[in-house]
Design an enzyme around this catalytic site. Structure first.
Site, PDB file in Angstrom:
ATOM      1  N   ASN A 187     -30.395 -39.179  -0.275  1.00  0.00           N
ATOM      2  CA  ASN A 187     -31.140 -38.264   0.601  1.00  0.00           C
ATOM      3  C   ASN A 187     -30.504 -36.893   0.795  1.00  0.00           C
ATOM      4  O   ASN A 187     -31.188 -35.942   1.163  1.00  0.00           O
ATOM      5  CB  ASN A 187     -31.460 -38.932   1.942  1.00  0.00           C
ATOM      6  CG  ASN A 187     -30.238 -39.250   2.753  1.00  0.00           C
ATOM      7  OD1 ASN A 187     -29.134 -39.317   2.214  1.00  0.00           O
ATOM      8  ND2 ASN A 187     -30.419 -39.456   4.038  1.00  0.00           N
TER       9      ASN A 187
ATOM     10  N   GLU B  18     -20.479 -44.599   6.136  1.00  0.00           N
ATOM     11  CA  GLU B  18     -21.536 -43.998   6.965  1.00  0.00           C
ATOM     12  C   GLU B  18     -22.828 -44.673   6.556  1.00  0.00           C
ATOM     13  O   GLU B  18     -23.302 -44.494   5.436  1.00  0.00           O
ATOM     14  CB  GLU B  18     -21.612 -42.487   6.757  1.00  0.00           C
ATOM     15  CG  GLU B  18     -20.366 -41.736   7.215  1.00  0.00           C
ATOM     16  CD  GLU B  18     -20.098 -41.767   8.714  1.00  0.00           C
ATOM     17  OE1 GLU B  18     -20.961 -42.241   9.491  1.00  0.00           O
ATOM     18  OE2 GLU B  18     -19.000 -41.342   9.118  1.00  0.00           O
TER      19      GLU B  18
ATOM     20  N   CYS C  73     -30.455 -40.793   7.946  1.00  0.00           N
ATOM     21  CA  CYS C  73     -29.817 -41.836   8.762  1.00  0.00           C
ATOM     22  C   CYS C  73     -29.939 -41.490  10.222  1.00  0.00           C
ATOM     23  O   CYS C  73     -30.060 -42.359  11.076  1.00  0.00           O
ATOM     24  CB  CYS C  73     -28.354 -41.972   8.365  1.00  0.00           C
ATOM     25  SG  CYS C  73     -27.434 -40.449   8.532  1.00  0.00           S
TER      26      CYS C  73
HETATM   27  P1  NAP Z   1     -28.053 -47.392  -0.992  1.00  0.00           P
HETATM   28  O1  NAP Z   1     -29.119 -48.063  -1.733  1.00  0.00           O
HETATM   29  O2  NAP Z   1     -27.133 -48.213  -0.170  1.00  0.00           O
HETATM   30  O3  NAP Z   1     -27.245 -46.536  -2.077  1.00  0.00           O
HETATM   31  C1  NAP Z   1     -26.178 -45.716  -1.719  1.00  0.00           C
HETATM   32  C2  NAP Z   1     -25.235 -45.558  -2.899  1.00  0.00           C
HETATM   33  O4  NAP Z   1     -24.627 -46.816  -3.187  1.00  0.00           O
HETATM   34  C3  NAP Z   1     -25.928 -45.136  -4.201  1.00  0.00           C
HETATM   35  O5  NAP Z   1     -25.064 -44.297  -4.918  1.00  0.00           O
HETATM   36  C4  NAP Z   1     -26.103 -46.458  -4.925  1.00  0.00           C
HETATM   37  O6  NAP Z   1     -26.227 -46.321  -6.327  1.00  0.00           O
HETATM   38  C5  NAP Z   1     -24.793 -47.118  -4.563  1.00  0.00           C
HETATM   39  N1  NAP Z   1     -24.790 -48.560  -4.724  1.00  0.00           N
HETATM   40  C6  NAP Z   1     -25.839 -49.416  -4.769  1.00  0.00           C
HETATM   41  N2  NAP Z   1     -25.399 -50.689  -4.947  1.00  0.00           N
HETATM   42  C7  NAP Z   1     -24.047 -50.624  -4.999  1.00  0.00           C
HETATM   43  C8  NAP Z   1     -23.018 -51.595  -5.171  1.00  0.00           C
HETATM   44  N3  NAP Z   1     -23.274 -52.885  -5.300  1.00  0.00           N
HETATM   45  N4  NAP Z   1     -21.733 -51.175  -5.196  1.00  0.00           N
HETATM   46  C9  NAP Z   1     -21.434 -49.869  -5.051  1.00  0.00           C
HETATM   47  N5  NAP Z   1     -22.375 -48.902  -4.898  1.00  0.00           N
HETATM   48  C10 NAP Z   1     -23.655 -49.271  -4.857  1.00  0.00           C
HETATM   49  O7  NAP Z   1     -28.643 -46.291   0.010  1.00  0.00           O
HETATM   50  P2  NAP Z   1     -29.747 -45.166  -0.284  1.00  0.00           P
HETATM   51  O8  NAP Z   1     -31.056 -45.828  -0.524  1.00  0.00           O
HETATM   52  O9  NAP Z   1     -29.249 -44.192  -1.302  1.00  0.00           O
HETATM   53  O10 NAP Z   1     -29.784 -44.408   1.111  1.00  0.00           O
HETATM   54  C11 NAP Z   1     -30.531 -44.916   2.167  1.00  0.00           C
HETATM   55  C12 NAP Z   1     -29.658 -45.595   3.195  1.00  0.00           C
HETATM   56  O11 NAP Z   1     -28.471 -44.849   3.423  1.00  0.00           O
HETATM   57  C13 NAP Z   1     -30.299 -45.704   4.554  1.00  0.00           C
HETATM   58  O12 NAP Z   1     -30.007 -46.950   5.127  1.00  0.00           O
HETATM   59  C14 NAP Z   1     -29.628 -44.607   5.362  1.00  0.00           C
HETATM   60  O13 NAP Z   1     -29.646 -44.815   6.740  1.00  0.00           O
HETATM   61  C15 NAP Z   1     -28.271 -44.611   4.807  1.00  0.00           C
HETATM   62  N6  NAP Z   1     -27.623 -43.324   4.992  1.00  0.00           N
HETATM   63  C16 NAP Z   1     -26.670 -43.217   5.939  1.00  0.00           C
HETATM   64  C17 NAP Z   1     -26.062 -41.995   6.170  1.00  0.00           C
HETATM   65  C18 NAP Z   1     -24.994 -41.831   7.229  1.00  0.00           C
HETATM   66  O14 NAP Z   1     -24.307 -40.828   7.167  1.00  0.00           O
HETATM   67  N7  NAP Z   1     -24.843 -42.735   8.161  1.00  0.00           N
HETATM   68  C19 NAP Z   1     -26.410 -40.890   5.414  1.00  0.00           C
HETATM   69  C20 NAP Z   1     -27.395 -41.036   4.442  1.00  0.00           C
HETATM   70  C21 NAP Z   1     -27.995 -42.262   4.233  1.00  0.00           C
HETATM   71  P3  NAP Z   1     -27.695 -46.390  -7.025  1.00  0.00           P
HETATM   72  O15 NAP Z   1     -28.428 -45.199  -6.539  1.00  0.00           O
HETATM   73  O16 NAP Z   1     -27.372 -46.379  -8.458  1.00  0.00           O
HETATM   74  O17 NAP Z   1     -28.322 -47.678  -6.563  1.00  0.00           O
HETATM   75  O1  G3H Z   2     -28.967 -39.159   6.350  1.00  0.00           O
HETATM   76  C1  G3H Z   2     -27.908 -39.011   6.932  1.00  0.00           C
HETATM   77  C2  G3H Z   2     -27.317 -37.705   7.116  1.00  0.00           C
HETATM   78  O2  G3H Z   2     -25.952 -37.815   7.416  1.00  0.00           O
HETATM   79  C3  G3H Z   2     -28.072 -36.973   8.181  1.00  0.00           C
HETATM   80  O3  G3H Z   2     -27.687 -35.641   8.250  1.00  0.00           O
HETATM   81  O4  G3H Z   2     -28.560 -35.189  10.539  1.00  0.00           O
HETATM   82  O5  G3H Z   2     -27.902 -33.335   9.016  1.00  0.00           O
HETATM   83  O6  G3H Z   2     -29.958 -34.689   8.571  1.00  0.00           O
HETATM   84  P1  G3H Z   2     -28.575 -34.664   9.141  1.00  0.00           P
END
Ligand code: NAP
Ligand code: G3H
Length: 483
Positions: free
Chosen positions: A163, A259, A293
């Site tokens: 994202n 995160e 997030c």
């Molecule tokens: P995701 O599916 O967990 O993927 C995140 C990263 O992890 C990607 O680079 C993904 O690679 C990789 N990955 C997937 N499976 C893995 C494994 N088994 N081992 C190591 N790495 C692996 O998350 P997303 O769909 O990209 O993002 C959405 C989620 O992220 C939401 O839940 C959101 O809330 C959270 N998020 C949190 C924050 C925060 O700062 N708290 C910020 C942004 C997003 P691939 O793309 O190749 O699968």
């Molecule tokens: O998606 C998670 C990001 O850390 C959120 O950043 O609050 O600046 O959109 P933001």
């Protein structure tokens, strides 16, 4: 040191041990735009042995980099930031195509990233250690002095989500470099074309050979190899809670910064400025179609204010434009059909459980109109699950205590907002919320990027934010001088 500015971006290959290479077996992952569904490029799917090459190269290069003066590291980061900003249009356009983020926000992400890198460079040169005198602790002689310095961890594995393909990658890579670490960068697959462009800008700013390596490939395929590699000294991960939890079980005894997801509530009391609350909540819930997030993911409103707030929210939500990122629409197609199906499932479940659709609930493929649901019951899945899409449930509560209970009953604890004009109530509620940050009369959000950013419970581990990220990528080294 090379100081060439980026002329063109090739985006075809990965940077491994200082060379832009194709992978040995030629296997590639084709990427399509979530909005136009056209093919936009492809990236190599690395093998396990190429992942090993990436880690080993970073390890080797890091030894020399750790001895590089801070002002040289800072200059590299400045040149990188300048390169990015100079190419904000072309990189922003790739972000827009790759993750369907509206054009202006995609370009803003590039500028925000350049600012973040510069701020990290400035703060990084001030990361001084300390000198502790022994005093006469326990009545002993005051003859010991501790020299405490911050030393790099070694190789940081930076795993980023889709994202913010630039910002949430650079927010790991820049502090890692500034503190003398090497990096293995695993971009989200949908986001890796932008990630590769960002690395081209870094390489052409004069990146030492092997110091940062890119490992493209599905996380489900190369993730375990990366996470369990003995050469990795820290994992800085942003992504889903499930992925983070599974990764943390495999990683062993290395430092982790995670995160993860959120279910940020906006608590609205009866005395709140409802116009302001409606504006902030709408922005907080629906920007980038709710794929943040920190998006506001539920409203907990006191019954006395609920009807008026719902009317005002409806008006604001209906002002949002829905369409293509190219047209700078506010709400754009979600990252994929699977994500849209999940959001639709949550909406349908809430309606089955007697929620009322105030506006929205229209869908064309992965484009879902901004949806406001009122009278959502706590039996509905959407009261607890993270949609990562443009839907906002409103749960009516009868007391402040009930709002706090529902907020805290969540598995997540990223951020929360409290809207009230009673400063005592604002602090009273904020003090009881089990989250990393509470926004008083404002929407939930991560920035400014030097603020500490953290989640509790299933929302994360450790702290990010310029100074906190720098510190997280060092350990203390103590030399005791015995007098
Ligand atoms: P995701 O599916 O967990 O993927 C995140 C990263 O992890 C990607 O680079 C993904 O690679 C990789 N990955 C997937 N499976 C893995 C494994 N088994 N081992 C190591 N790495 C692996 O998350 P997303 O769909 O990209 O993002 C959405 C989620 O992220 C939401 O839940 C959101 O809330 C959270 N998020 C949190 C924050 C925060 O700062 N708290 C910020 C942004 C997003 P691939 O793309 O190749 O699968
Ligand atoms: O998606 C998670 C990001 O850390 C959120 O950043 O609050 O600046 O959109 P933001």
């Amino acid at each position: 040191m090379i100081t060439k500015k980026v002329e063109t971006f090739s985006q075809k290959n990965v940077l491994l041990n200082g060379e832009w290479r194709e992978n040995e077996n030629g296997e590639r992952i084709t990427l399509t735009s979530p909005s136009t569904r056209e093919e936009i490029g492809s990236v190599p799917a690395l093998s396990e042995s190429e992942v090993g090459t990436a880690v080993n190269a970073a390890k080797e290069a890091q030894r020399k980099w750790a001895k590089t003066p801070l002002h040289e590291r800072k200059q590299l980061l400045y040149r990188w930031a300048d390169n990015l900003e100079e190419h904000k249009e072309v990189i922003g356009t790739m972000i827009m195509k790759e993750v369907a983020k509206k054009k202006s926000s995609a370009v803003d992400e590039v500028v925000r990233t350049a600012d973040f890198i510069r701020h990290t460079a400035e703060e990084g040169v001030r990361l001084n250690g300390e000198l502790l005198t022994g005093d006469s602790y326990n009545g002993g002689p005051a003859s010991k002095t501790a020299q405490v310095s911050h030393v790099p961890l070694g190789v940081v594995l930076a795993i980023a989500p889709f994202n913010y393909p630039l910002n949430l990658s650079a927010s790991k890579i820049a502090p890692a470099l500034m503190t003398g670490n090497g990096v293995v960068f695993k971009p989200a697959t949908q986001g890796s074309l932008s990630g590769i462009m960002m690395m081209e800008a870094l390489d052409q700013a004069g990146l030492p050979k092997g110091l940062v390596n890119i490992t493209t490939g599905r996380g489900s395929e190369i993730g375990d190899t990366l996470v369990t590699h003995k050469g990795i000294d820290q994992i800085s991960f942003t992504g889903g809670s499930e992925t983070g939890l599974s990764l943390s079980k495999k990683a062993g005894m290395i430092p982790l910064v995670l995160e993860l997801g959120g279910k940020d509530p906006a608590i609205v009391l009866e005395d709140a400025d409802l116009d302001k609350a409606a504006k902030e909540i709408t922005g907080g819930a629906f920007s980038y179609s709710g794929q943040r997030c920190t998006a506001i993911k539920r409203v907990l409103v006191k019954e006395e204010a609920a009807d008026e707030l719902v009317d005002k929210l409806k008006e604001k939500v209906e002002e949002l434009s829905v369409g293509l990122p190219e047209d700078d629409a506010d709400v754009t197609p979600l990252i994929n059909d699977k994500g849209a199906d999940y959001v639709q499932g949550l909406i349908d479940d809430a309606i089955d459980k007697k929620a009322k659709v105030v506006t929205g609930d229209e869908r064309k493929e992965n484009l879902i109109s901004p949806t406001l649901l009122d009278h959502v019951s706590t039996d509905a899945r959407i009261a607890w699950e993270e949609p990562f899409g443009p839907v906002l449930p409103i749960i009516r509560v009868t007391s402040e205590e009930e709002a706090i209970k529902i907020a805290n009953d969540s598995e997540y604890g990223l951020q929360a907002s409290v809207f009230t004009q009673d400063i005592d109530a604002a602090h009273r509620i904020a003090d009881q919320l089990e989250v990393g940050s509470v926004q008083l009369n404002g929407k939930t959000s991560r920035g400014p990027d030097h603020f500490p950013f953290l989640g509790v419970k299933n929302s994360g581990l450790g702290v990010q934010g310029v100074r906190y990220s720098l510190l997280s990528m060092t350990r203390q080294k103590v030399k005791v001088l015995n007098g």
